[in-house]
Design an enzyme around this catalytic site. Structure first.
Site, PDB file in Angstrom:
ATOM      1  N   ALA A  17      39.093  31.879  48.939  1.00 22.16           N
ATOM      2  CA  ALA A  17      37.890  32.712  48.862  1.00 22.16           C
ATOM      3  C   ALA A  17      37.190  32.743  50.218  1.00 22.16           C
ATOM      4  O   ALA A  17      36.738  33.798  50.663  1.00 22.16           O
ATOM      5  CB  ALA A  17      36.948  32.189  47.781  1.00 22.16           C
ATOM      6  N   GLY A  50      43.104  29.696  40.171  1.00 24.83           N
ATOM      7  CA  GLY A  50      42.221  30.855  40.218  1.00 24.83           C
ATOM      8  C   GLY A  50      41.819  31.136  41.658  1.00 24.83           C
ATOM      9  O   GLY A  50      42.449  30.659  42.599  1.00 24.83           O
ATOM     10  N   LEU A  51      40.763  31.902  41.829  1.00 24.73           N
ATOM     11  CA  LEU A  51      40.268  32.203  43.177  1.00 24.73           C
ATOM     12  C   LEU A  51      39.324  31.072  43.569  1.00 24.73           C
ATOM     13  O   LEU A  51      38.131  31.109  43.321  1.00 24.73           O
ATOM     14  CB  LEU A  51      39.560  33.556  43.228  1.00 24.73           C
ATOM     15  CG  LEU A  51      39.073  34.000  44.613  1.00 24.73           C
ATOM     16  CD1 LEU A  51      40.217  34.021  45.618  1.00 24.73           C
ATOM     17  CD2 LEU A  51      38.427  35.360  44.539  1.00 24.73           C
ATOM     18  N   HIS A  52      39.897  30.030  44.183  1.00 25.78           N
ATOM     19  CA  HIS A  52      39.123  28.837  44.516  1.00 25.78           C
ATOM     20  C   HIS A  52      38.599  28.900  45.947  1.00 25.78           C
ATOM     21  O   HIS A  52      38.817  29.874  46.668  1.00 25.78           O
ATOM     22  CB  HIS A  52      39.942  27.570  44.258  1.00 25.78           C
ATOM     23  CG  HIS A  52      41.264  27.546  44.944  1.00 25.78           C
ATOM     24  ND1 HIS A  52      41.454  26.970  46.169  1.00 25.78           N
ATOM     25  CD2 HIS A  52      42.462  28.065  44.578  1.00 25.78           C
ATOM     26  CE1 HIS A  52      42.722  27.108  46.528  1.00 25.78           C
ATOM     27  NE2 HIS A  52      43.353  27.775  45.579  1.00 25.78           N
ATOM     28  N   ALA A  53      37.892  27.875  46.362  1.00 27.53           N
ATOM     29  CA  ALA A  53      37.105  27.887  47.604  1.00 27.53           C
ATOM     30  C   ALA A  53      37.900  28.219  48.863  1.00 27.53           C
ATOM     31  O   ALA A  53      37.445  29.021  49.669  1.00 27.53           O
ATOM     32  CB  ALA A  53      36.399  26.549  47.769  1.00 27.53           C
TER      33      ALA A  53
END
Length: 88
Positions: A19, A13-16
């Site tokens: 992001a 997913g849109l992880h750290a």
């Protein structure tokens, strides 16, 4: 205002990490940059806001830019997310 609808393809997913890269890029523009997921919209210049969405893989998100440099902002953020392999 310009808008970009994309599907997150990163298996996590849109992880750290990506992001943070996207937030840093968005922060360089004068335009308001927002990301929407499941009827929740946050400022894309805020890492806490983006991470609070908890965007998983195969999710559709909408990125909007509104302001004097909106066209450059939306294209830059799209390219960064592609480079980070978050979107196709």
């Amino acid at each position: 205002m310009v808008e970009l609808k994309v599907v997150v393809i990163d298996p996590v997913g849109l992880h750290a990490r990506p992001a943070t890269v996207a937030v840093n890029a968005a922060s360089k523009f004068k335009s308001d940059v927002k990301v929407t997921y499941k009827d929740r919209t946050v400022n894309m210049k805020s890492i806490m806001g983006v991470m609070s969405l908890g965007i998983p893989t195969q999710s559709e998100i909408v990125i909007t830019c509104d302001g004097e440099d909106e066209e450059v902002a939306i294209h830059t953020i799209e390219e960064i997310l592609k480079t980070q392999k978050v979107i196709a």
